[in-house]
Enzyme design. Sequence first.
Site, PDB file in Angstrom:
ATOM      1  N   ASP A  65       0.879  -1.170   0.000  1.00 51.59           N
ATOM      2  CA  ASP A  65       0.000   0.000   0.000  1.00 51.59           C
ATOM      3  C   ASP A  65       0.917   1.221   0.000  1.00 51.59           C
ATOM      4  O   ASP A  65       1.571   1.515   1.009  1.00 51.59           O
ATOM      5  CB  ASP A  65      -0.886  -0.015   1.253  1.00 51.59           C
ATOM      6  CG  ASP A  65      -1.828   1.177   1.290  1.00 51.59           C
ATOM      7  OD1 ASP A  65      -1.667   2.099   0.468  1.00 51.59           O
ATOM      8  OD2 ASP A  65      -2.733   1.185   2.152  1.00 51.59           O
ATOM      9  N   VAL A  66       0.985   1.927  -1.136  1.00 51.74           N
ATOM     10  CA  VAL A  66       1.946   3.036  -1.241  1.00 51.74           C
ATOM     11  C   VAL A  66       1.622   4.190  -0.289  1.00 51.74           C
ATOM     12  O   VAL A  66       2.459   5.051  -0.042  1.00 51.74           O
ATOM     13  CB  VAL A  66       2.064   3.596  -2.691  1.00 51.74           C
ATOM     14  CG1 VAL A  66       2.572   2.544  -3.656  1.00 51.74           C
ATOM     15  CG2 VAL A  66       0.764   4.214  -3.175  1.00 51.74           C
ATOM     16  N   TYR A 157      -8.007  15.508  -6.319  1.00 48.35           N
ATOM     17  CA  TYR A 157      -7.162  14.817  -7.306  1.00 48.35           C
ATOM     18  C   TYR A 157      -6.206  15.828  -7.960  1.00 48.35           C
ATOM     19  O   TYR A 157      -4.996  15.583  -8.070  1.00 48.35           O
ATOM     20  CB  TYR A 157      -8.056  14.145  -8.356  1.00 48.35           C
ATOM     21  CG  TYR A 157      -7.313  13.347  -9.398  1.00 48.35           C
ATOM     22  CD1 TYR A 157      -6.789  12.095  -9.094  1.00 48.35           C
ATOM     23  CD2 TYR A 157      -7.144  13.828 -10.705  1.00 48.35           C
ATOM     24  CE1 TYR A 157      -6.104  11.349 -10.061  1.00 48.35           C
ATOM     25  CE2 TYR A 157      -6.469  13.087 -11.670  1.00 48.35           C
ATOM     26  CZ  TYR A 157      -5.954  11.853 -11.340  1.00 48.35           C
ATOM     27  OH  TYR A 157      -5.285  11.119 -12.292  1.00 48.35           O
ATOM     28  N   LYS A 161      -2.077  15.866  -7.817  1.00 45.69           N
ATOM     29  CA  LYS A 161      -1.244  15.752  -9.022  1.00 45.69           C
ATOM     30  C   LYS A 161      -0.395  17.017  -9.240  1.00 45.69           C
ATOM     31  O   LYS A 161       0.720  16.929  -9.737  1.00 45.69           O
ATOM     32  CB  LYS A 161      -2.120  15.450 -10.246  1.00 45.69           C
ATOM     33  CG  LYS A 161      -2.793  14.070 -10.196  1.00 45.69           C
ATOM     34  CD  LYS A 161      -1.778  12.933 -10.193  1.00 45.69           C
ATOM     35  CE  LYS A 161      -2.440  11.565 -10.316  1.00 45.69           C
ATOM     36  NZ  LYS A 161      -1.459  10.462 -10.375  1.00 45.69           N
TER      37      LYS A 161
HETATM   38  P1  NAI Z   1      -6.159   1.948 -12.582  1.00 45.83           P
HETATM   39  O1  NAI Z   1      -7.218   2.153 -11.557  1.00 45.83           O
HETATM   40  O2  NAI Z   1      -6.441   1.124 -13.778  1.00 45.83           O
HETATM   41  O3  NAI Z   1      -4.820   1.456 -11.896  1.00 45.83           O
HETATM   42  C1  NAI Z   1      -4.330   2.048 -10.733  1.00 45.83           C
HETATM   43  C2  NAI Z   1      -3.404   1.072 -10.051  1.00 45.83           C
HETATM   44  O4  NAI Z   1      -2.925   1.660  -8.837  1.00 45.83           O
HETATM   45  C3  NAI Z   1      -4.107  -0.233  -9.671  1.00 45.83           C
HETATM   46  O5  NAI Z   1      -3.245  -1.300  -9.960  1.00 45.83           O
HETATM   47  C4  NAI Z   1      -4.289  -0.092  -8.165  1.00 45.83           C
HETATM   48  O6  NAI Z   1      -4.312  -1.324  -7.492  1.00 45.83           O
HETATM   49  C5  NAI Z   1      -3.052   0.716  -7.800  1.00 45.83           C
HETATM   50  N1  NAI Z   1      -3.205   1.384  -6.507  1.00 45.83           N
HETATM   51  C6  NAI Z   1      -4.194   2.237  -6.138  1.00 45.83           C
HETATM   52  N2  NAI Z   1      -4.013   2.606  -4.863  1.00 45.83           N
HETATM   53  C7  NAI Z   1      -2.892   1.984  -4.426  1.00 45.83           C
HETATM   54  C8  NAI Z   1      -2.201   1.936  -3.193  1.00 45.83           C
HETATM   55  N3  NAI Z   1      -2.624   2.629  -2.128  1.00 45.83           N
HETATM   56  N4  NAI Z   1      -1.084   1.195  -3.093  1.00 45.83           N
HETATM   57  C9  NAI Z   1      -0.639   0.483  -4.159  1.00 45.83           C
HETATM   58  N5  NAI Z   1      -1.259   0.462  -5.336  1.00 45.83           N
HETATM   59  C10 NAI Z   1      -2.374   1.201  -5.476  1.00 45.83           C
HETATM   60  O7  NAI Z   1      -5.740   3.437 -13.028  1.00 45.83           O
HETATM   61  P2  NAI Z   1      -4.903   4.003 -14.267  1.00 45.83           P
HETATM   62  O8  NAI Z   1      -5.820   4.788 -15.100  1.00 45.83           O
HETATM   63  O9  NAI Z   1      -4.065   2.962 -14.867  1.00 45.83           O
HETATM   64  O10 NAI Z   1      -3.989   5.070 -13.482  1.00 45.83           O
HETATM   65  C11 NAI Z   1      -2.599   4.943 -13.299  1.00 45.83           C
HETATM   66  C12 NAI Z   1      -2.033   6.312 -12.964  1.00 45.83           C
HETATM   67  O11 NAI Z   1      -2.280   7.183 -14.047  1.00 45.83           O
HETATM   68  C13 NAI Z   1      -2.681   6.967 -11.742  1.00 45.83           C
HETATM   69  O12 NAI Z   1      -1.704   7.627 -10.999  1.00 45.83           O
HETATM   70  C14 NAI Z   1      -3.646   7.966 -12.357  1.00 45.83           C
HETATM   71  O13 NAI Z   1      -3.899   9.047 -11.497  1.00 45.83           O
HETATM   72  C15 NAI Z   1      -2.876   8.375 -13.594  1.00 45.83           C
HETATM   73  N6  NAI Z   1      -3.696   8.947 -14.656  1.00 45.83           N
HETATM   74  C16 NAI Z   1      -4.739   8.246 -15.190  1.00 45.83           C
HETATM   75  C17 NAI Z   1      -5.526   8.824 -16.174  1.00 45.83           C
HETATM   76  C18 NAI Z   1      -6.702   8.125 -16.784  1.00 45.83           C
HETATM   77  O14 NAI Z   1      -7.516   8.794 -17.447  1.00 45.83           O
HETATM   78  N7  NAI Z   1      -6.852   6.823 -16.654  1.00 45.83           N
HETATM   79  C19 NAI Z   1      -5.233  10.185 -16.672  1.00 45.83           C
HETATM   80  C20 NAI Z   1      -4.101  10.801 -16.039  1.00 45.83           C
HETATM   81  C21 NAI Z   1      -3.368  10.203 -15.075  1.00 45.83           C
END
Ligand code: NAI
Length: 256
Positions: A65-66, A157, A161
């Site tokens: 858990d980060v 959020y 960021k």
């Molecule tokens: P996702 O929900 O598909 O994946 C997020 C990952 O982070 C999951 O594997 C989850 O288990 C992990 N995670 C969440 N909380 C955690 C914790 N406390 N400890 C360890 N792992 C944790 O989301 P996605 O879209 O792949 O997002 C990845 C990154 O990209 C995030 O930082 C998000 O804010 C960023 N992002 C996403 C966008 C989008 O439209 N999907 C746009 C801009 C940035």
Amino acid sequence: MSKPLSGKHAVVTGGARGIGAAVSRELARLGATVSVMGRERARLEQFAGALAEEFKQPAAFFEVDVARAKSVEENFRACHKQNGSIDILVNNAGISESAPFLKTSTESWSRMLEVNLNGVFYCTRQVLAPMVERGFGRVVNIASTAGLRGYRYVAAYCASKHGVIGLTRALALELTGKGVTVNSICPGFTNTDLLKNSIANVAAKSGRSIEAVRAEFLKDSRSGRFVEPEEIAIKVGWLCLTEQAGINGQELVIEG
Ligand code: NAI
């Protein structure tokens, strides 16, 4: 195929889903040994196994858990012991919750900052000293266009960021000349579960259809399309190459 990251050890947080999964695959494709970290044990195990099989090289997983400093410390220590020094860290784990500002609870505000911002701090400080000692390191923070401008109903959020971008810029100055770079990638709306859930959440709260909310997100996306996770991953891999030593403290916007 050339494997320019061969011999390098990469950690990707949130590395078994969405953008993180695409990044893990790209780094493995470039030859790195990848350790995936995240919260969902079964998924991590299955993903790391598939990665090792596809790219014929070791891949490990750690349930972390980060947002909890102790969990981060323990698992980075174990990861280091199992796969050796960490050369590349991709701070990708993140969450998104939406609400109008006055309806944002203290808990939601704190969760957003703890995972999205504190998580980057906790993980980065685990890898930096050995990177500086060895004279090579790459830290890539998956921020967001929400780190550069505002969006409605996601103040927490956006704040988290913007914090990641500030951290990146300040740290880059400290690292100048040490062979270690830290950069942010700022994706626009990207086709992942996080985006799907955000759209569903806004639709449920506002009483509008998924299609209507999706169309509104697309309008906000500037390019009229959502980004694919692989488009982000390829740029992460590129930033990690040895020859990108001159790119430090930057924000790379990828929004189609
Ligand atoms: P996702 O929900 O598909 O994946 C997020 C990952 O982070 C999951 O594997 C989850 O288990 C992990 N995670 C969440 N909380 C955690 C914790 N406390 N400890 C360890 N792992 C944790 O989301 P996605 O879209 O792949 O997002 C990845 C990154 O990209 C995030 O930082 C998000 O804010 C960023 N992002 C996403 C966008 C989008 O439209 N999907 C746009 C801009 C940035």
